[in-house]
Design an enzyme around this catalytic site. Structure first.
Site, PDB file in Angstrom:
ATOM      1  N   LYS A  75     -23.451  40.504   7.026  1.00 14.43           N
ATOM      2  CA  LYS A  75     -24.389  40.162   8.093  1.00 14.43           C
ATOM      3  C   LYS A  75     -25.593  39.394   7.575  1.00 14.43           C
ATOM      4  O   LYS A  75     -26.143  38.560   8.268  1.00 14.43           O
ATOM      5  CB  LYS A  75     -24.841  41.412   8.851  1.00 14.43           C
ATOM      6  N   LYS A 116     -12.889  39.761  11.263  1.00 18.91           N
ATOM      7  CA  LYS A 116     -12.870  40.758  12.337  1.00 18.91           C
ATOM      8  C   LYS A 116     -13.342  40.148  13.658  1.00 18.91           C
ATOM      9  O   LYS A 116     -14.234  39.304  13.670  1.00 18.91           O
ATOM     10  CB  LYS A 116     -13.816  41.894  11.931  1.00 18.91           C
ATOM     11  N   LYS A 162     -18.488  41.292  18.623  1.00 15.75           N
ATOM     12  CA  LYS A 162     -19.205  40.825  19.811  1.00 15.75           C
ATOM     13  C   LYS A 162     -20.288  39.819  19.451  1.00 15.75           C
ATOM     14  O   LYS A 162     -20.663  39.006  20.272  1.00 15.75           O
ATOM     15  CB  LYS A 162     -19.738  41.996  20.634  1.00 15.75           C
TER      16      LYS A 162
HETATM   17  P1  ATP Z   1     -21.526  43.380  15.866  1.00 19.55           P
HETATM   18  O1  ATP Z   1     -20.854  42.059  15.684  1.00 19.55           O
HETATM   19  O2  ATP Z   1     -22.876  43.267  16.519  1.00 19.55           O
HETATM   20  O3  ATP Z   1     -21.557  44.226  14.625  1.00 19.55           O
HETATM   21  P2  ATP Z   1     -19.181  44.813  16.747  1.00 19.55           P
HETATM   22  O4  ATP Z   1     -18.232  44.172  17.688  1.00 19.55           O
HETATM   23  O5  ATP Z   1     -18.808  44.888  15.308  1.00 19.55           O
HETATM   24  O6  ATP Z   1     -20.614  44.152  16.946  1.00 19.55           O
HETATM   25  P3  ATP Z   1     -20.262  47.505  16.671  1.00 19.55           P
HETATM   26  O7  ATP Z   1     -21.244  47.972  17.695  1.00 19.55           O
HETATM   27  O8  ATP Z   1     -20.772  47.110  15.319  1.00 19.55           O
HETATM   28  O9  ATP Z   1     -19.434  46.283  17.306  1.00 19.55           O
HETATM   29  O10 ATP Z   1     -19.136  48.607  16.474  1.00 19.55           O
HETATM   30  C1  ATP Z   1     -18.826  49.577  17.477  1.00 19.55           C
HETATM   31  C2  ATP Z   1     -17.502  50.240  17.180  1.00 19.55           C
HETATM   32  O11 ATP Z   1     -16.427  49.298  17.421  1.00 19.55           O
HETATM   33  C3  ATP Z   1     -17.329  50.703  15.740  1.00 19.55           C
HETATM   34  O12 ATP Z   1     -16.622  51.930  15.742  1.00 19.55           O
HETATM   35  C4  ATP Z   1     -16.485  49.619  15.106  1.00 19.55           C
HETATM   36  O13 ATP Z   1     -15.744  50.074  14.005  1.00 19.55           O
HETATM   37  C5  ATP Z   1     -15.592  49.240  16.273  1.00 19.55           C
HETATM   38  N1  ATP Z   1     -15.125  47.863  16.148  1.00 19.55           N
HETATM   39  C6  ATP Z   1     -15.895  46.755  16.146  1.00 19.55           C
HETATM   40  N2  ATP Z   1     -15.132  45.657  16.007  1.00 19.55           N
HETATM   41  C7  ATP Z   1     -13.852  46.090  15.908  1.00 19.55           C
HETATM   42  C8  ATP Z   1     -12.601  45.427  15.731  1.00 19.55           C
HETATM   43  N3  ATP Z   1     -12.533  44.117  15.643  1.00 19.55           N
HETATM   44  N4  ATP Z   1     -11.474  46.180  15.674  1.00 19.55           N
HETATM   45  C9  ATP Z   1     -11.542  47.536  15.769  1.00 19.55           C
HETATM   46  N5  ATP Z   1     -12.695  48.215  15.925  1.00 19.55           N
HETATM   47  C10 ATP Z   1     -13.832  47.511  15.991  1.00 19.55           C
HETATM   48 MG    MG Z   2     -20.207  45.712  13.906  1.00 21.81          MG
END
Ligand code: ATP
Ligand code: MG
Length: 341
Positions: free
Chosen positions: A120, A203, A206
């Site tokens: 990040k 990955k 969002k």
């Molecule tokens: P950001 O990009 O802001 O980090 P994010 O999509 O990674 O957002 P988080 O809020 O960091 O979302 O994570 C929330 C939950 O969703 C965590 O349990 C994380 O492991 C899961 N998660 C996030 N992205 C994925 C993915 N691509 N596949 C499976 N699980 C995910």
């Molecule tokens: Mg995340």
């Protein structure tokens, strides 16, 4: 080694309101949170972790809206506030108070090993916020302020939950207590790491740059179909066996997503689509995604039309959360020798 069985079986997990929810968040996290809730074997506590979102600058109005949208995503997916505690982190100040104690327990060397910070912060880590660096200590506090025993997360959060365990262990050791549980990460199912649709080595997130790389939980049917159609793949058809997906990250990702949405294993999906070309598999995947996600996205819009109701649910959840967190925080203060709580 602290014995998990002496603690109330309790699940905690959270999602950051750092943008709109994705299919990765749904399959890797929310869908599994609902399963834990329905299993009924554990108390379930789910949190919109807004304090984590501001580790990267957020527009205040967008943060506020995203907090309600993530809450709506939980509710629309089946989180039931009469069965689970649902709230946003900033309403329960015990999280940040315990996080300060954990900032003093965790070691700088441990933080330096966290791969999410490296990802990040990018090439200019000097310019990253101190909060982004300390984020895993706050995450440990989110979990341990409830003495949570199980934390369902996607694969990307494994390292942070393991750090939570290290922090619990060091706290217990330094203060000669058996106070915090050594919480276990629970990473299960076929879609624990949903990948970016344009680059199978990254990955789906969002906060990713392009909207085409992710399926949003609020995307309509046409958008979902378009995104899967344009998703990167290799020229080969689907293999006859699971082993045939090795070294084919984009193909494996689409099979994982299909399996996650349909409640099957990758093996079952391969058995059904062995030898199928993308012209057959991608539309089937898009149809399945629309079938599963459209009712959730419609329910999210309905809920978001009444933000006062969402706020009411979050406020009630925060009250329930405080009831568990406050005595644990007071005891932590007492153990550390901080006066007055
Ligand atoms: P950001 O990009 O802001 O980090 P994010 O999509 O990674 O957002 P988080 O809020 O960091 O979302 O994570 C929330 C939950 O969703 C965590 O349990 C994380 O492991 C899961 N998660 C996030 N992205 C994925 C993915 N691509 N596949 C499976 N699980 C995910
Ligand atoms: Mg995340």
């Amino acid at each position: 080694m602290s014995d998990l069985s002496k603690f109330t079986p309790r699940v905690f997990s959270g999602i950051k309101p750092s943008g709109g929810l994705t299919l990765g968040n749904y399959l890797g996290a929310i869908k599994r949170f609902v399963d834990w809730q329905e299993a009924g074997s554990h108390e379930t506590i789910y949190c919109v972790v807004d304090m984590h979102a501001i580790t990267v600058w957020q527009d205040p109005a967008e943060l506020h809206a995203a907090t309600r949208e993530v809450a709506a995503g939980f509710l629309a997916s089946g989180i039931d506030p009469t069965k689970s505690i649902l709230f946003n982190q900033s309403q329960v100040s015990a999280h940040t108070e315990l996080a300060w104690i954990f900032n003093c327990v965790a070691r700088v060397g441990w933080m330096n090993r966290m791969t999410q910070f490296k990802d990040k912060a990018g090439t200019n880590a000097e310019k990253a916020s101190l909060g982004l660096y300390a984020y895993p200590a706050l995450m440990a506090a989110d979990i341990l302020i409830y003495h949570a025993t199980h934390v369902p997360v996607g694969e990307d959060q494994k390292q942070h939950v393991e750090l939570t365990r290290d922090i619990a262990q060091k706290f217990n050791h330094d203060y000669k207590v058996d106070f915090f549980p050594e919480t276990a990460p629970v990473i299960e199912g076929p879609a624990t790491r949903v990948m970016n649709l344009r680059d199978g080595t990254k990955k789906m997130s969002k906060s990713g740059e392009s909207d085409m790389e992710r399926i949003n939980m609020t995307d309509d049917a046409a958008t979902i179909a378009k995104k899967f159609k344009k998703a990167k793949t290799d020229p080969e058809p689907l293999p006859e066996t699971l082993e045939g997906l090795a070294g084919r990250p984009e193909a494996k990702n689409l099979v994982d997503i299909y399996a996650g949405l349909s409640g099957q294993t990758d093996e079952q999906v391969i058995a059904e689509y062995a030898g199928a070309g993308w012209g057959r598999f991608k539309p089937a995947l898009a149809d399945l995604a629309v079938e599963k996600m459209a009712p959730i996205s419609e329910e999210m819009s309905r809920l978001m039309a009444d933000p006062a109701e969402i706020d009411r649910i979050l406020a009630h959840g925060a009250e329930q959360a405080r009831e568990i967190a406050e005595p644990i925080l007071s005891e932590a203060f007492r153990i550390v020798g901080l006066v007055g709580r």
